[in-house]
Motif scaffolding. Sequence first.
Motif, short mmCIF file in Angstrom:
data_model
loop_
_atom_site.label_atom_id
_atom_site.label_comp_id
_atom_site.label_asym_id
_atom_site.label_seq_id
_atom_site.Cartn_x
_atom_site.Cartn_y
_atom_site.Cartn_z
N VAL A 44 -12.87 -4.16 2.94
CA VAL A 44 -12.30 -2.88 3.39
C VAL A 44 -10.81 -3.02 3.69
O VAL A 44 -10.01 -2.18 3.29
CB VAL A 44 -13.08 -2.35 4.61
N LEU A 45 -10.43 -4.09 4.38
CA LEU A 45 -9.02 -4.30 4.71
C LEU A 45 -8.16 -4.46 3.45
O LEU A 45 -7.06 -3.91 3.36
CB LEU A 45 -8.86 -5.51 5.63
N ASN A 46 -8.66 -5.21 2.48
CA ASN A 46 -7.91 -5.40 1.24
C ASN A 46 -7.84 -4.12 0.43
O ASN A 46 -6.83 -3.86 -0.24
CB ASN A 46 -8.52 -6.53 0.41
N ALA A 47 -8.89 -3.31 0.46
CA ALA A 47 -8.86 -2.04 -0.25
C ALA A 47 -7.83 -1.10 0.37
O ALA A 47 -7.10 -0.39 -0.33
CB ALA A 47 -10.25 -1.40 -0.24
N VAL A 48 -7.74 -1.11 1.70
CA VAL A 48 -6.74 -0.29 2.39
C VAL A 48 -5.33 -0.78 2.03
O VAL A 48 -4.43 0.02 1.76
CB VAL A 48 -6.97 -0.30 3.92
N PHE A 49 -5.15 -2.09 2.02
CA PHE A 49 -3.84 -2.66 1.68
C PHE A 49 -3.46 -2.30 0.25
O PHE A 49 -2.30 -1.98 -0.04
CB PHE A 49 -3.86 -4.17 1.88
N ALA A 50 -4.44 -2.34 -0.68
CA ALA A 50 -4.17 -1.94 -2.06
C ALA A 50 -3.75 -0.48 -2.13
O ALA A 50 -2.84 -0.12 -2.88
CB ALA A 50 -5.40 -2.18 -2.93
N GLY A 51 -4.40 0.36 -1.34
CA GLY A 51 -4.02 1.77 -1.30
C GLY A 51 -2.61 1.97 -0.80
O GLY A 51 -1.86 2.81 -1.33
N LEU A 52 -2.22 1.21 0.20
CA LEU A 52 -0.84 1.29 0.72
C LEU A 52 0.17 0.83 -0.33
O LEU A 52 1.23 1.44 -0.48
CB LEU A 52 -0.70 0.46 1.98
N LEU A 53 -0.17 -0.24 -1.04
CA LEU A 53 0.73 -0.71 -2.11
C LEU A 53 0.87 0.32 -3.22
O LEU A 53 1.97 0.55 -3.73
CB LEU A 53 0.22 -2.03 -2.67
N ILE A 54 -0.24 0.96 -3.60
CA ILE A 54 -0.19 1.99 -4.63
C ILE A 54 0.69 3.15 -4.19
O ILE A 54 1.48 3.68 -4.96
CB ILE A 54 -1.62 2.45 -5.00
N THR A 55 0.59 3.52 -2.92
CA THR A 55 1.43 4.60 -2.39
C THR A 55 2.91 4.22 -2.44
O THR A 55 3.74 5.04 -2.83
CB THR A 55 1.02 4.92 -0.94
N LYS A 56 3.23 2.97 -2.07
CA LYS A 56 4.62 2.52 -2.13
C LYS A 56 5.14 2.49 -3.57
O LYS A 56 6.29 2.84 -3.83
CB LYS A 56 4.77 1.13 -1.51
N ILE A 57 4.29 2.08 -4.51
CA ILE A 57 4.70 2.04 -5.91
C ILE A 57 4.97 3.45 -6.42
O ILE A 57 5.95 3.68 -7.13
CB ILE A 57 3.62 1.31 -6.76
N GLN A 58 4.12 4.38 -6.04
CA GLN A 58 4.34 5.77 -6.45
C GLN A 58 5.64 6.32 -5.90
O GLN A 58 6.35 7.06 -6.58
CB GLN A 58 3.18 6.66 -6.01
N LYS A 59 5.99 5.96 -4.66
CA LYS A 59 7.25 6.41 -4.08
C LYS A 59 8.45 5.79 -4.78
O LYS A 59 9.50 6.42 -4.92
CB LYS A 59 7.29 6.10 -2.59
N CYS A 60 8.30 4.53 -5.24
CA CYS A 60 9.40 3.88 -5.96
C CYS A 60 9.61 4.51 -7.33
O CYS A 60 10.74 4.58 -7.81
CB CYS A 60 9.11 2.38 -6.12
N ILE A 61 8.55 4.94 -7.95
CA ILE A 61 8.65 5.51 -9.30
C ILE A 61 9.30 6.89 -9.25
O ILE A 61 10.11 7.23 -10.10
CB ILE A 61 7.26 5.56 -9.97
N THR A 62 8.93 7.68 -8.25
CA THR A 62 9.46 9.05 -8.19
C THR A 62 10.75 9.12 -7.44
O THR A 62 11.22 8.30 -6.79
CB THR A 62 8.45 10.00 -7.54
#
Length: 62
Positions: A44-62
């Motif tokens: 669960v903790l790693n899944a949450v961390f992956a979600g946070l990383l995906i959110t940061k990547i989306q912010k970097c792209i846009t």
Amino acid sequence: MSINKLLGALVFVLLIVGFLTNSVAMRVFGDVQGSIAFPLILLVLNAVFAGLLITKIQKCIT
């Protein structure tokens, strides 16, 4: 933060999620004896961390 570093971290975290998913599934279906709590919490903790990383990547792209 660089997009390359974020993607590298995401790949590593997703590999860990895969291994933990396998560990939890094997414990649920009875192939491996042991407590399910510790691998499930880590999953669960790693899944949450992956979600946070995906959110940061989306912010970097846009």
